[in-house]
Design a protein around this motif. Sequence first.
Motif, PDB file in Angstrom:
ATOM      1  N   HIS A  79       9.315   3.560   4.018  1.00 36.88           N
ATOM      2  CA  HIS A  79      10.061   3.415   2.782  1.00 36.88           C
ATOM      3  C   HIS A  79       9.999   4.702   1.962  1.00 36.88           C
ATOM      4  O   HIS A  79      11.000   5.119   1.360  1.00 36.88           O
ATOM      5  CB  HIS A  79       9.502   2.235   1.987  1.00 36.88           C
ATOM      6  CG  HIS A  79      10.275   1.950   0.757  1.00 36.88           C
ATOM      7  ND1 HIS A  79       9.700   1.966  -0.505  1.00 36.88           N
ATOM      8  CD2 HIS A  79      11.572   1.659   0.566  1.00 36.88           C
ATOM      9  CE1 HIS A  79      10.630   1.687  -1.403  1.00 36.88           C
ATOM     10  NE2 HIS A  79      11.766   1.497  -0.790  1.00 36.88           N
ATOM     11  N   LEU A  83      13.164   7.047   0.624  1.00 45.19           N
ATOM     12  CA  LEU A  83      13.421   7.520  -0.737  1.00 45.19           C
ATOM     13  C   LEU A  83      13.546   9.038  -0.794  1.00 45.19           C
ATOM     14  O   LEU A  83      14.339   9.575  -1.574  1.00 45.19           O
ATOM     15  CB  LEU A  83      12.303   7.047  -1.675  1.00 45.19           C
ATOM     16  CG  LEU A  83      12.367   5.569  -2.049  1.00 45.19           C
ATOM     17  CD1 LEU A  83      11.264   5.193  -3.010  1.00 45.19           C
ATOM     18  CD2 LEU A  83      13.725   5.213  -2.645  1.00 45.19           C
ATOM     19  N   PHE A  95      21.167   5.299   3.988  1.00 45.43           N
ATOM     20  CA  PHE A  95      21.684   3.995   4.356  1.00 45.43           C
ATOM     21  C   PHE A  95      21.305   3.668   5.804  1.00 45.43           C
ATOM     22  O   PHE A  95      20.818   2.583   6.105  1.00 45.43           O
ATOM     23  CB  PHE A  95      23.198   4.000   4.170  1.00 45.43           C
ATOM     24  CG  PHE A  95      23.887   2.746   4.607  1.00 45.43           C
ATOM     25  CD1 PHE A  95      24.675   2.733   5.749  1.00 45.43           C
ATOM     26  CD2 PHE A  95      23.776   1.574   3.871  1.00 45.43           C
ATOM     27  CE1 PHE A  95      25.333   1.580   6.151  1.00 45.43           C
ATOM     28  CE2 PHE A  95      24.423   0.420   4.275  1.00 45.43           C
ATOM     29  CZ  PHE A  95      25.208   0.424   5.412  1.00 45.43           C
ATOM     30  N   ASN A  98      17.411   3.245   6.246  1.00 46.32           N
ATOM     31  CA  ASN A  98      16.941   1.978   5.711  1.00 46.32           C
ATOM     32  C   ASN A  98      17.238   0.818   6.664  1.00 46.32           C
ATOM     33  O   ASN A  98      16.391  -0.041   6.907  1.00 46.32           O
ATOM     34  CB  ASN A  98      17.619   1.726   4.370  1.00 46.32           C
ATOM     35  CG  ASN A  98      16.789   0.842   3.474  1.00 46.32           C
ATOM     36  OD1 ASN A  98      15.829   1.294   2.894  1.00 46.32           O
ATOM     37  ND2 ASN A  98      17.128  -0.429   3.419  1.00 46.32           N
ATOM     38  N   SER A 126       9.673 -20.416  19.830  1.00 45.04           N
ATOM     39  CA  SER A 126      10.447 -20.039  18.656  1.00 45.04           C
ATOM     40  C   SER A 126       9.552 -19.268  17.709  1.00 45.04           C
ATOM     41  O   SER A 126       8.340 -19.445  17.691  1.00 45.04           O
ATOM     42  CB  SER A 126      10.966 -21.287  17.944  1.00 45.04           C
ATOM     43  OG  SER A 126      11.952 -21.904  18.729  1.00 45.04           O
ATOM     44  N   ILE A 138       7.493 -21.101   0.687  1.00 42.98           N
ATOM     45  CA  ILE A 138       7.254 -19.655   0.772  1.00 42.98           C
ATOM     46  C   ILE A 138       5.879 -19.279   0.233  1.00 42.98           C
ATOM     47  O   ILE A 138       5.351 -18.217   0.557  1.00 42.98           O
ATOM     48  CB  ILE A 138       8.389 -18.869   0.071  1.00 42.98           C
ATOM     49  CG1 ILE A 138       8.477 -17.452   0.634  1.00 42.98           C
ATOM     50  CG2 ILE A 138       8.206 -18.856  -1.439  1.00 42.98           C
ATOM     51  CD1 ILE A 138       9.623 -16.650   0.098  1.00 42.98           C
ATOM     52  N   THR A 139       5.266 -20.144  -0.546  1.00 44.50           N
ATOM     53  CA  THR A 139       3.936 -19.814  -1.057  1.00 44.50           C
ATOM     54  C   THR A 139       2.898 -19.803   0.057  1.00 44.50           C
ATOM     55  O   THR A 139       1.811 -19.250  -0.096  1.00 44.50           O
ATOM     56  CB  THR A 139       3.481 -20.789  -2.169  1.00 44.50           C
ATOM     57  OG1 THR A 139       3.313 -22.091  -1.592  1.00 44.50           O
ATOM     58  CG2 THR A 139       4.492 -20.853  -3.290  1.00 44.50           C
ATOM     59  N   THR A 158       4.173  -9.688  -3.635  1.00 41.94           N
ATOM     60  CA  THR A 158       4.533  -9.617  -5.053  1.00 41.94           C
ATOM     61  C   THR A 158       4.367 -11.020  -5.604  1.00 41.94           C
ATOM     62  O   THR A 158       4.133 -11.966  -4.867  1.00 41.94           O
ATOM     63  CB  THR A 158       5.993  -9.202  -5.265  1.00 41.94           C
ATOM     64  OG1 THR A 158       6.844 -10.289  -4.885  1.00 41.94           O
ATOM     65  CG2 THR A 158       6.343  -7.983  -4.442  1.00 41.94           C
ATOM     66  N   GLU A 159       4.507 -11.156  -6.924  1.00 42.14           N
ATOM     67  CA  GLU A 159       4.317 -12.500  -7.475  1.00 42.14           C
ATOM     68  C   GLU A 159       5.454 -13.445  -7.095  1.00 42.14           C
ATOM     69  O   GLU A 159       5.356 -14.638  -7.265  1.00 42.14           O
ATOM     70  CB  GLU A 159       4.181 -12.455  -8.991  1.00 42.14           C
ATOM     71  CG  GLU A 159       5.340 -11.759  -9.630  1.00 42.14           C
ATOM     72  CD  GLU A 159       4.876 -10.956 -10.820  1.00 42.14           C
ATOM     73  OE1 GLU A 159       3.870 -10.228 -10.689  1.00 42.14           O
ATOM     74  OE2 GLU A 159       5.512 -11.065 -11.854  1.00 42.14           O
ATOM     75  N   ALA A 160       6.574 -12.886  -6.589  1.00 43.89           N
ATOM     76  CA  ALA A 160       7.649 -13.752  -6.104  1.00 43.89           C
ATOM     77  C   ALA A 160       7.501 -13.995  -4.615  1.00 43.89           C
ATOM     78  O   ALA A 160       8.434 -14.419  -3.946  1.00 43.89           O
ATOM     79  CB  ALA A 160       8.995 -13.125  -6.414  1.00 43.89           C
ATOM     80  N   GLN A 162       7.160 -11.889  -2.207  1.00 46.20           N
ATOM     81  CA  GLN A 162       7.842 -10.951  -1.332  1.00 46.20           C
ATOM     82  C   GLN A 162       6.807 -10.068  -0.672  1.00 46.20           C
ATOM     83  O   GLN A 162       5.847  -9.666  -1.307  1.00 46.20           O
ATOM     84  CB  GLN A 162       8.743 -10.077  -2.181  1.00 46.20           C
ATOM     85  CG  GLN A 162      10.165 -10.039  -1.738  1.00 46.20           C
ATOM     86  CD  GLN A 162      10.953  -9.110  -2.594  1.00 46.20           C
ATOM     87  OE1 GLN A 162      10.664  -7.938  -2.667  1.00 46.20           O
ATOM     88  NE2 GLN A 162      11.953  -9.660  -3.249  1.00 46.20           N
ATOM     89  N   LEU A 163       7.030  -9.753   0.595  1.00 53.70           N
ATOM     90  CA  LEU A 163       6.068  -8.926   1.301  1.00 53.70           C
ATOM     91  C   LEU A 163       6.169  -7.470   0.867  1.00 53.70           C
ATOM     92  O   LEU A 163       7.255  -6.943   0.678  1.00 53.70           O
ATOM     93  CB  LEU A 163       6.307  -9.012   2.815  1.00 53.70           C
ATOM     94  CG  LEU A 163       6.049 -10.369   3.455  1.00 53.70           C
ATOM     95  CD1 LEU A 163       6.601 -10.386   4.871  1.00 53.70           C
ATOM     96  CD2 LEU A 163       4.560 -10.676   3.467  1.00 53.70           C
ATOM     97  N   VAL A 164       4.998  -6.862   0.692  1.00 52.81           N
ATOM     98  CA  VAL A 164       4.931  -5.432   0.411  1.00 52.81           C
ATOM     99  C   VAL A 164       4.094  -4.807   1.524  1.00 52.81           C
ATOM    100  O   VAL A 164       2.991  -5.291   1.781  1.00 52.81           O
ATOM    101  CB  VAL A 164       4.242  -5.153  -0.940  1.00 52.81           C
ATOM    102  CG1 VAL A 164       4.195  -3.663  -1.217  1.00 52.81           C
ATOM    103  CG2 VAL A 164       4.945  -5.891  -2.058  1.00 52.81           C
ATOM    104  N   PRO A 165       4.490  -3.707   2.212  1.00 50.31           N
ATOM    105  CA  PRO A 165       5.771  -3.024   2.068  1.00 50.31           C
ATOM    106  C   PRO A 165       6.934  -3.913   2.536  1.00 50.31           C
ATOM    107  O   PRO A 165       6.719  -4.842   3.320  1.00 50.31           O
ATOM    108  CB  PRO A 165       5.638  -1.811   2.996  1.00 50.31           C
ATOM    109  CG  PRO A 165       4.303  -1.851   3.604  1.00 50.31           C
ATOM    110  CD  PRO A 165       3.655  -3.132   3.260  1.00 50.31           C
ATOM    111  N   GLU A 166       8.148  -3.578   2.094  1.00 51.92           N
ATOM    112  CA  GLU A 166       9.241  -4.517   2.327  1.00 51.92           C
ATOM    113  C   GLU A 166       9.615  -4.658   3.795  1.00 51.92           C
ATOM    114  O   GLU A 166      10.140  -5.689   4.209  1.00 51.92           O
ATOM    115  CB  GLU A 166      10.468  -4.137   1.501  1.00 51.92           C
ATOM    116  CG  GLU A 166      11.131  -2.850   1.919  1.00 51.92           C
ATOM    117  CD  GLU A 166      12.309  -2.536   1.007  1.00 51.92           C
ATOM    118  OE1 GLU A 166      12.100  -1.793   0.036  1.00 51.92           O
ATOM    119  OE2 GLU A 166      13.411  -3.021   1.282  1.00 51.92           O
TER     120      GLU A 166
END
Lengths: 186, 840
Positions: A79, A83, A95, A98, A126, A138-139, A158-160, A162-166
């Motif tokens: 990532h 950038l 583009f 990414n 699967s 998702i939690t 993240t608190e939502a 989401q995985l970091v790194p993306e």
Amino acid sequence: MDNGLNLFENIQFSDILAHLNKGVLFRSRWQLSVSEGEKELERILEEYHTGQLVIKGVCKIITNEKKGYFAVTVGSSGHEKALEIYKMDRYFDYFLFNGLLSELAEAAAEWIDQFIRLELGIDKSSRISPGYPLWPDITDQEKLLKMLTAEKIGISLTEAYQLVPEHSITGMVVENKNLEKIKLNG
Amino acid sequence: MNNISKIIKERPLLFDGAMGTSIINFGLTADDYHGHINCNDYLSISRPDVITSIHEAYLESGCDIIETNSFGSNPLSFSEFGIADKAFETAKAAAMTAKKAALKFSTDSKPRFVSGSVGPGTKLPTLLQSDFDTLYNSYLIHFSALIEGGVDLFQIETCQDLLQIKSALAACYDAMKKYRCDLPVIVQVTVEKNGKMLLGTTLETVVTALSGFDLFALGLNCGTGPEGMYESIKTLKKISPFPVSVLPNAGFPELINGKLQYSLSAEKFGEHIGFFVKDLGVEIVGGCCGTTPEHIRSAYGNINDFKMMAQKYPLAGSAVCSTFAVSELDVELKPLIIGERANATGSKEFREALLSGDTDGMMDIISSQQSEGSHIIDLSVGYAGRNELEDMAQLVKLINRDVPTPLCIDSTDPQTIETALKCYGGKALINSINFEDGGVKAEKILTLAKKYGAAVIGLTIDETGLAETVERKMEVAERLINSVLKAGLHRSDLLIDTLTFTLGSGDPKYFNAAVESFKAVKKIKELYPDVFTVLGVSNCSYGLKPKARKVLNSVYLFHAVKWGLDASIFHAGKVVSLDCVESSAKKICEDLIFNRRSDGYDPLHELINYFENDKLQDEKSSAAASLDPSEKLFSHVIEGKTKGLEETVSELLETTEPLEIINNILLSAMKQVGVRFQNGTTQLPFVLKSAEVVKKACSIVEPHIKSGEVNKKGTIVLATVKGDIHDIGKNLVDIILSNNGYTVHNIGTDRSAAEIAAAVDKIRPDAVGLSALLVKSALEMKNVAQFLSSNGMEIPLICGGAALTNDFVEKEVSPLNRKSAYYANDAFEAMNILEKLKNG
């Protein structure tokens, strides 16, 4: 390895490339024709030393349940490089790069999926990730990462949720006949 | 005659709704699938009672036709579950189950029908993931089983690849021949948000490719809800020679009250269906993913008493097409050009690439003809010592996948032609047929043209040889037309080549060769205006020196077009515009063409002498290099080419004010790029290339701007909301807006409401752009709106991201913000919104 963790600190890039889904990469992510895609892929791999990316993974195989949990990541360096390219105003390359990172993550997931299947001796399986219909909560990501000690390969949330790194993917590999809605305990 | 064909003339036909999403409600376990979980088709064997109750629920809601639960019931799709050998029995069971249910509800006044559902599988042949024969063999089993199970019609649906459609149609018609039945066939494609199919195929292309088949209906299913289909339906209604069938999804899967559901209510769905039928004239409707018996009941209520008006269907047009685009045969500025550089015997360059296995080189020659103006590209690979079939297959597969210009298959061998047709999803042109052998090969080739959907070039040659006089040419022409009609093709699928033997032979027999050809062209156009005429330009000058050939070809073509010629086979390097021909040379050529000779004056000798003496200057070199710098800069942007950019900009700065360069050239070129993106002519990566050019050019120009002069269109703050680290979407918006004249303050990802508010306070932008990838982070946008409002900030929000929908932004975010919130699907929509906000 029963109930143990398999840690992959640096998955061989050529192994990852072997699982790269060029059809999705070229047509869906890059919106190029296949022959344009092949040319650009060769160029991007070389120009941005993509082979130097350190792709990591970890999985936990539960033999008696014929299940494997996993997490893979292309890492934050990918990532960061994206950038850098963006800041050089190379929009086209940004583009493409990414999109490539996303597909490399997918390829890494395929690779570790194969590893798990070989270890478990299953062939019709699967791969499911939290947040999708068969694993709606998702939690559970938090529990999954903890179980895998995924911080060892640099993955957090993240608190939502989401995985970091993306460009990371987590999930479970299970034999088809054991497929049902998933909810992790504890 | 099947009842269905009668009914559709009187009233609309109603299909059922979703099978897959209905099955989920039964909470089935792996046992119910006999272990083959995810294979819903298999339930026809393991739990037919479930399938029956779904069928009955739909029949109760009033539909005329139910679809069999056989979407993937063929060996290829079933092999992914390891049960390829069970495909036949499963498909048959699906048909029988449906038939039983239909018969239970069928009455004389309201008969119920069963449609055999055939899905596309997971392998796209155009992307070389499978091939025609493999798909055909699998589909043959699929269709045979459905016929044995008693279906009343077929639905080849959710299609994404023209070549797959053709393999299915071939299997379908062959299966029906085997079982001696003639059932109606519906083909339905899936169209994406951009109005095209997955691979970029437009509906115009679909209609062209399929108009030669005897379809009962051609339509759409899946992909979007009804709102997304209006434009596509209007297009089909305008151009398709078939009735239209439309089976939308129940909207999109969305987050509603924390749960993922298909968004469109039964009531709204029914209203849209009613509109389709009553206002747009759609003849067949139903539902796809997410629809339920309630949706179908609602649809039924909206169309129940409607009597169909008599519909006029446009005639099948006259065109050929590739996977991506159509070339009409009737071009405004004649002639239609069939580029002939991809010819193993005719082109040294192509031959060398072929012999050395240089596929890239061959593909370059093929594609470059498009920018030279060719409407169709001729491919001839026959070469002594090589396997024509293999060479043809390899190249046509690549052409099918990558080349937008339609293909002309140049071969007279039926096997080679069939090989090529099996690799090509579009409607190709076949070059050529003739009656040299009495018509044996011609008949074979015409049968192929009908089977695979192709147009044909016919030469005026018969058993006695090349037809030389007008009368003889017309005789063969009429024979060609009759053969074409007999094979079930249209007259407009035929191009007649009235062959001119070379004028360079000096043989008195051929003095009038050109004249006779021209007269035949004129006569054909008079008697059969829907038949096309074609001539191979280079034939007339064979045997002469290259310079002479070039000029003679050009004059010949000019006059042929005046006599009514529609198309010509062309090598761009061997023909020039007449402005480049010296008038004395032109006259000699005309004398040769029209046989104007006298004692002591032989135009052929004159022509040869003219070029021997080399007094001809080379024709004026094309004006390529004489664009002025502002035009050059404009095209740098449009084409996304940075080579030579610095020179062009520097040159321009000598004569033009920097602000003018930016506003009048760079930004207006970029605007055009945006228009081309929005109408699908160009794709995102190329838009980014153009933006790079603008950025680079601006960086060279900006230092020359006197301070204080810069005027920007507006200012925007961009952020990805808290909890979300995705920046590609936001950064793409940044790129597009910055290079379209906006000042963008990109404050990064994972930004809290407070951080966003602080930026608004400091920068005072015209709007705030919010981006979020996931559903959970989309909800954060509501917090941002709330925070801005409660701090007294009045600033419009523009929201974008994968999980967002117009409804979500309009109904859940906008009310919380003082200056509303708007949904933008991409950067260009965001720009449109910004402009509208500015203009008030």
